[in-house]
Each structure stands twice: as C-alpha cells, then as structure tokens.
Design a protein around this motif. Structure first.
Motif, short mmCIF file in Angstrom:
data_model
loop_
_atom_site.label_atom_id
_atom_site.label_comp_id
_atom_site.label_asym_id
_atom_site.label_seq_id
_atom_site.Cartn_x
_atom_site.Cartn_y
_atom_site.Cartn_z
N HIS A 1 9.30 7.06 55.81
CA HIS A 1 10.39 5.65 55.86
C HIS A 1 11.27 4.83 55.33
O HIS A 1 12.12 3.51 55.98
N ILE A 2 12.43 5.68 55.06
CA ILE A 2 14.16 5.47 54.36
C ILE A 2 14.33 6.28 55.51
O ILE A 2 15.78 6.03 55.13
N ASP B 1 15.74 5.56 58.51
CA ASP B 1 17.19 4.03 58.88
C ASP B 1 17.20 3.66 57.96
O ASP B 1 17.75 2.01 58.28
N SER B 2 16.72 3.27 56.28
CA SER B 2 16.96 2.06 56.31
C SER B 2 17.59 3.14 54.73
O SER B 2 17.38 3.66 54.07
N TYR B 3 17.50 1.85 53.95
CA TYR B 3 18.43 1.97 52.37
C TYR B 3 17.75 1.58 51.13
O TYR B 3 17.33 0.01 51.41
N TYR C 1 22.98 3.87 50.62
CA TYR C 1 23.34 3.87 51.33
C TYR C 1 25.01 3.89 51.24
O TYR C 1 25.47 4.29 52.20
N TYR D 1 17.81 12.42 52.93
CA TYR D 1 17.11 11.20 52.35
C TYR D 1 15.95 11.66 51.82
O TYR D 1 15.32 10.87 51.16
N ASP E 1 18.50 -1.74 57.26
CA ASP E 1 18.33 -0.96 58.20
C ASP E 1 20.33 0.34 58.64
O ASP E 1 21.07 -0.92 58.02
N LYS E 2 20.31 1.01 59.23
CA LYS E 2 21.35 1.46 59.58
C LYS E 2 22.48 0.48 60.67
O LYS E 2 23.40 0.31 60.16
N VAL F 1 15.28 -5.03 56.75
CA VAL F 1 13.64 -4.95 57.55
C VAL F 1 13.12 -5.16 55.96
O VAL F 1 13.34 -5.58 54.74
N THR G 1 10.06 -3.27 53.99
CA THR G 1 9.29 -1.62 53.67
C THR G 1 8.83 -2.20 52.36
O THR G 1 9.26 -2.33 51.36
#
Length: 353
Positions: free
Chosen positions: A97-98, A100-102, A109, A120, A308-309, A314, A316
């Motif tokens: 779930h992470i 493409d996000s931080y 990041y 990740y 996200d990237k 987003v 989560t």
C-alpha cells in the motif's frame, strides 16, 4: 550508498535490508585471541529480536547469527569477522500500500528523492532491522572490554518517567520485565501504557539511560574526537533517536558553576559527577552515563493523509507488524553502540601510547 561503516580501528560495516535474504556485517580490526562466548552473543540478539513480548512487533524471527570468518576454535584470529542473520519471516505484501506513497516522518520520501529508487518493503535499508548486525558486533566488543560494565535500561515511556538515578536502582532487575525498566512498579505502568497505545493503533516514544562503569582514564581526544562526541554520533545513528545528553545534560544550564563543578577527592575521583565521566572529551575514570531519546515509531496503524510520487494527496492506513514503542528492544542496541565506541577508543588509545 555511503556511510555503512562505523569506527576507526575497531570497525563494523553492515549490509542487508529488512525484507532481503539476510542482514549481516564484517567486523574489521578486532584483536586476535579473544575467546568468544557465543551464547552471550545470541542472548543480546534475543533481547533485540522481534516477537519477544506482546508490546513489540509480532514479526517472528529467530535471529540466529552465523559466523563465516575471523574465528577459529572459538577465538578471534584478528582477521575480518564476517557474519549473517537470515530473514525468515518477511511479509512484504504488508507494504504494497505504500509502494507509490510515503509514510509521514519516515525515511520513505527522502530515500526516494536521494536515490531515485527505494525498497519499500519494511523500509529496506532504513529499517531498524539493520541494528541486529550492530548488536552482534557490540556483543563481541563487550567481550573485548570484559572489565568494563555496560548497562542500559528504559527510564521513560511517554510522560511516564522514572525519577531515580541509576545508583538508586538494582540494574539486575532490568531483564525481569518486557519493558526493561529496573523499577518493577514503573515497569508495570509503562507496560500497561504501551499496550493501551498499541490498542489505539498508535505509537509512543521513550528514553533509554545507559551507564558505563570501570572505564579507564584517558579514552578520547581533546578536539574533534571527544569521547562524548563519538558516543553522541553512535546513539544518533540508531533509528528513531532524536536526542542525546550525557552527565548533567540540559539540566546543567540551570546550575551555577560553583554548583556544577565536580570537586576532587585526594585520589583523583570527584565528589559529584555532573561531568558524566568525561572532561575535555577524555574519560576521567568516573561512571559515564547518558540518556538517549527515541521518537514514536512513524508507522501508525490508523488512517492518515500523505502524498504519492506525483505529489497528489492520498488517504491510506498503516499495515503490517510494528513496534508501538521501540525502547524495550532498543536497550541492547544502545549497549552495543556504546561498546563499539569504547572498543574503538581503547585501540586508538593503545596505538597512541
């Protein structure tokens, strides 16, 4: 990637990622002829390993160390000591779930921005799992420093603070509870608090106090290689550490010089020890004591907003197996890093002489 080696003469280089095949290291500069207690090394690893109680991450890893070089017939040979700890209980899908996000306040990041790519799964190289390698090296350093006593313990969790000095405590009680606080009553309160924080899906920080006893006079250099500066670097290199203070620390600013000065006894010891066993960057033979502050773990098992990237906001939620409070498992890590510093500075001191 730079910065994977610690030390000058007694050196440790570590390798591996949280969800890779293994983590491990190479110890270079360890003197020959040290008879190793392998059970003691494994005991320190067991103190750090996940899954040991209900108040830590439930990842199940045996954390059994395998040595590949530098040891013959139970003694160090003076050549590089290579070792590995194999990962056996990765659940990499917990981190999809992470991808493409931080995670806020995590290394995700900056890792992506610095290297243009990141593992990740569990934080990859930035995971606290890397510290298991430090514990192995520290356990060997302790055996080189067999006359020096190194004891760390949890002195604070959140706002629950142990208001006793290490001299007022029986440090033999530290391992008798999962929090690793030597005061049984405070340990019970801390444990209950950590459990309540975990139930909320949240995390909490804390403080570890460490005491180094029987340290000889003369370790450390008076300019850039001060002993307390190296101890500070060692502690601040541990994941989640946000603060380091030794001796009187920040409390010293409230005192006058006439109060703070450690008056001498005739034998060179001091009546008080606000200096924390170090004066002018050099150990003075008194007990060295310091505090290490750990922040709350960044991964919370709650819904949260992030980016996200592409910079889009987003929503989560944290998943996986994480420590609600890192300090119980960080006690042997603090001890290990202190041992590495003392081993290195002992060899440096001997080389100068």
């Amino acid at each position: 990637m730079a910065g994977n080696t610690f030390g000058n003469l007694f050196k440790l280089a570590t390798f591996g990622e949280s969800h890779g095949i293994a983590i491990g290291g190479v110890i270079d500069g360890c003197p020959s002829g040290i008879k190793l207690d392998f059970e003691a090394i494994q005991t320190d690893l067991n103190r750090r390993k996940p899954g040991q109680s209900k108040i830590v991450t439930q990842r199940k890893e045996p954390d059994t160390v395998e040595f590949y070089s530098g040891i013959f017939e139970g003694k160090t040979t003076g050549t590089p000591i290579g070792f590995a700890i194999h990962n056996t209980n990765q659940k990499s899908h917990d981190y999809s779930h992470i991808k493409d996000s931080y995670r806020p306040s995590h290394a995700d990041y900056v890792y992506d921005k610095k290297y243009g790519f990141r593992d990740y799964r569990g934080g990859g190289r930035s995971s606290a799992r890397e510290t298991a390698s430090r514990v192995v090296a520290g356990a060997i350093a302790k055996q080189f420093l067999n006359d020096i006593k190194i004891n760390a313990y949890v002195s604070q969790v959140g706002d629950i603070k142990l208001n006793k000095t290490y001299k007022e405590l029986d440090l033999a009680n530290t391992e008798l509870n999962p929090v690793r606080c030597p005061d049984p009553d405070m340990a019970t309160k801390m444990e209950a608090y950590i459990k309540s924080i975990k139930k909320e899906g949240d995390t909490i920080g804390g403080v570890i106090t460490c005491v180094l006893q029987n340290v000889p006079i003369g370790l450390g250099e008076p300019a850039f290689d001060k002993l307390h500066a190296e101890l500070g670097k060692a502690m601040l290199s541990i994941n989640a550490v946000k603060g380091f203070e030794y001796g009187s620390g920040f409390l010293g600013v409230t005192m006058k010089g006439s109060q703070h000065n450690d008056q001498f006894n005739n034998d060179g010891t001091t009546k008080t020890n606000f200096s924390g066993g170090i004066q002018g960057g050099i150990s003075n033979g008194m007990d060295i004591y310091f505090n290490v502050a750990f922040k709350p773990v960044a991964t919370v098992i709650q819904p949260y907003e992030t980016i996200d990237k592409k910079g889009n906001t987003v929503k989560t939620q944290g998943k996986g197996r994480h420590d609600p409070c890192v300090v119980p498992r960080a006690v042997p890590i603090v001890e290990a890093m202190a041992a590495l510093v003392l081993a290195d500075y002992t060899l440096l001191n001997n080389s100068i002489k």
